[in-house]
Write a protein that holds these residues in place. Structure first.
Motif, mmCIF file in Angstrom:
data_model
loop_
_atom_site.group_PDB
_atom_site.id
_atom_site.type_symbol
_atom_site.label_atom_id
_atom_site.label_comp_id
_atom_site.label_asym_id
_atom_site.label_seq_id
_atom_site.Cartn_x
_atom_site.Cartn_y
_atom_site.Cartn_z
ATOM 1 N N THR A 4 0.706 -1.258 -0.192
ATOM 2 C CA THR A 4 0.219 -0.099 0.076
ATOM 3 C C THR A 4 0.979 1.441 0.133
ATOM 4 O OG1 THR A 4 -0.125 0.385 2.491
ATOM 5 C CG2 THR A 4 -1.689 -1.204 1.304
ATOM 6 N N LYS A 5 0.263 2.506 -0.368
ATOM 7 C CA LYS A 5 0.967 3.478 -0.216
ATOM 8 C C LYS A 5 1.641 3.746 1.286
ATOM 9 C CE LYS A 5 0.668 8.642 -0.900
ATOM 10 N NZ LYS A 5 -0.321 9.733 -0.973
ATOM 11 N N GLU A 7 2.313 1.398 3.322
ATOM 12 C CA GLU A 7 3.656 0.481 3.466
ATOM 13 C C GLU A 7 4.805 1.048 2.651
ATOM 14 O OE1 GLU A 7 0.893 -3.328 4.200
ATOM 15 O OE2 GLU A 7 1.316 -2.835 2.364
ATOM 16 N N MET A 8 4.828 1.361 1.620
ATOM 17 C CA MET A 8 5.970 1.981 0.841
ATOM 18 C C MET A 8 6.489 2.965 1.435
ATOM 19 S SD MET A 8 7.614 1.400 -1.633
ATOM 20 C CE MET A 8 7.354 0.267 -3.063
ATOM 21 N N GLU A 9 5.584 4.058 1.893
ATOM 22 C CA GLU A 9 6.272 5.013 2.623
ATOM 23 C C GLU A 9 6.931 4.718 3.800
ATOM 24 O OE1 GLU A 9 3.612 7.862 4.820
ATOM 25 O OE2 GLU A 9 4.336 9.298 3.634
ATOM 26 N N GLU A 10 6.730 3.700 4.676
ATOM 27 C CA GLU A 10 7.558 3.206 5.533
ATOM 28 C C GLU A 10 8.752 2.491 5.310
ATOM 29 O OE1 GLU A 10 6.988 -0.100 9.179
ATOM 30 O OE2 GLU A 10 5.098 0.827 8.466
ATOM 31 N N VAL A 11 8.596 1.876 4.200
ATOM 32 C CA VAL A 11 9.764 1.274 3.525
ATOM 33 C C VAL A 11 10.879 2.423 3.035
ATOM 34 C CG1 VAL A 11 10.658 -0.072 1.722
ATOM 35 C CG2 VAL A 11 8.668 -1.010 2.942
ATOM 36 N N VAL A 12 10.407 3.184 2.617
ATOM 37 C CA VAL A 12 11.223 4.273 2.207
ATOM 38 C C VAL A 12 12.105 4.902 3.358
ATOM 39 C CG1 VAL A 12 11.543 6.812 1.154
ATOM 40 C CG2 VAL A 12 10.276 4.973 -0.020
#
Length: 155
Positions: A4-5, A7-12
């Motif tokens: 999800t957006k 989750e991707m933000e958290e990965v970054v």
């Protein structure tokens, strides 16, 4: 797997965190046998870690400003802001060098982002508003040595 957006933000952000701290390892000759390689890899995935995390913290501040009308005056100024801990004198604060100040700003932005995320997900509703506002207030001025100590308490 599709993220999800959020989750991707958290990965970054986690890549940024790791890139920053592997870079500190390189700068301070810690774990030299792996630090350089880890930093190079992570910095290729997160080339501007400080800027990315500061931006995420700013976004969290702005999101909180949009819905803080429901907070009362007491919650806007947290109880423990600038209260010295045992054996500490507020007059003993000292100026931070640029690297230390960047570290404090990085951690403040990180904590602001994650407190905002906790609020969004309804976690710890009894304290998250107060803690979020605390970090927002703290990040609105130049960091001091006491701010670094407060972050250690929060972690």
């Amino acid at each position: 797997m599709i993220l999800t957006k959020e989750e991707m933000e958290e990965v970054v952000l986690k890549r940024c965190w790791l890139a920053r701290y592997w870079n500190l390892c390189v700068q301070h000759d810690i774990l030299l046998e792996i630090a350089g390689q880890k930093y190079e890899f992570l910095s290729s995935l997160a080339p501007l870690p400080l800027e990315v995390v500061l931006s995420a913290g700013q976004k969290a501040k702005e999101e909180n400003t949009a819905d803080k009308a429901d907070l009362d005056e007491r919650n806007r100024f947290p109880h423990d802001l600038k209260i010295p801990t045992e054996g500490q004198n507020l007059l003993d604060a000292f100026e931070l060098n640029q690297e230390e100040a960047e570290g404090v700003l990085f951690k403040q932005a990180w904590l602001t982002y994650f407190k905002r995320r906790a609020k969004t997900h309804g976690l710890e509703p009894d304290i998250v508003d107060e803690r979020l506002q605390f970090w927002i207030n703290l990040s609105s001025r130049s960091p001091t040595s006491h701010d670094a100590q407060l972050m250690l308490r929060e972690a």
